[in-house]
Design an enzyme around this catalytic site. Structure first.
Site: not given
Length: 87
Positions: A12, A14-16, A87
């Site tokens: 996904t 570099l999300h939060l 992740e």
């Protein structure tokens, strides 16, 4: 000053959560740490700056570290990205 390019593996981008992990890693060092992506520069110690870069899976960024612990900082950040940022 040292720099290195690295590809983002996170599905996904570099999300939060991974952005927070990246910033937490960067804040451990005294050096100024930025990364370049698509002609923009982001402060790796700022979650908002990292999120604002809109980095997706498969994108390549270039870390630039400048300061007294620049080599260690670069190695740690590249290692964190390669390991998937939790992740």
């Amino acid at each position: 000053m040292v720099s290195q390019r690295v590809m983002i593996k996170n599905p996904t981008g570099l999300h939060l959560r991974p952005a927070g992990i990246l910033c937490k890693e960067a804040m451990q060092f005294k050096s100024m740490i930025t990364f370049s992506f698509r002609n923009n520069t982001a402060n790796a110690k700022s979650v908002l700056s990292v999120l604002g870069a809109c980095v997706k899976c498969g994108d390549e960024i270039e870390f630039v570290c400048e300061g007294e612990d620049e080599a260690e900082a670069l190695a740690a950040l590249v290692g964190a990205v390669k390991s998937g940022l939790g992740e």
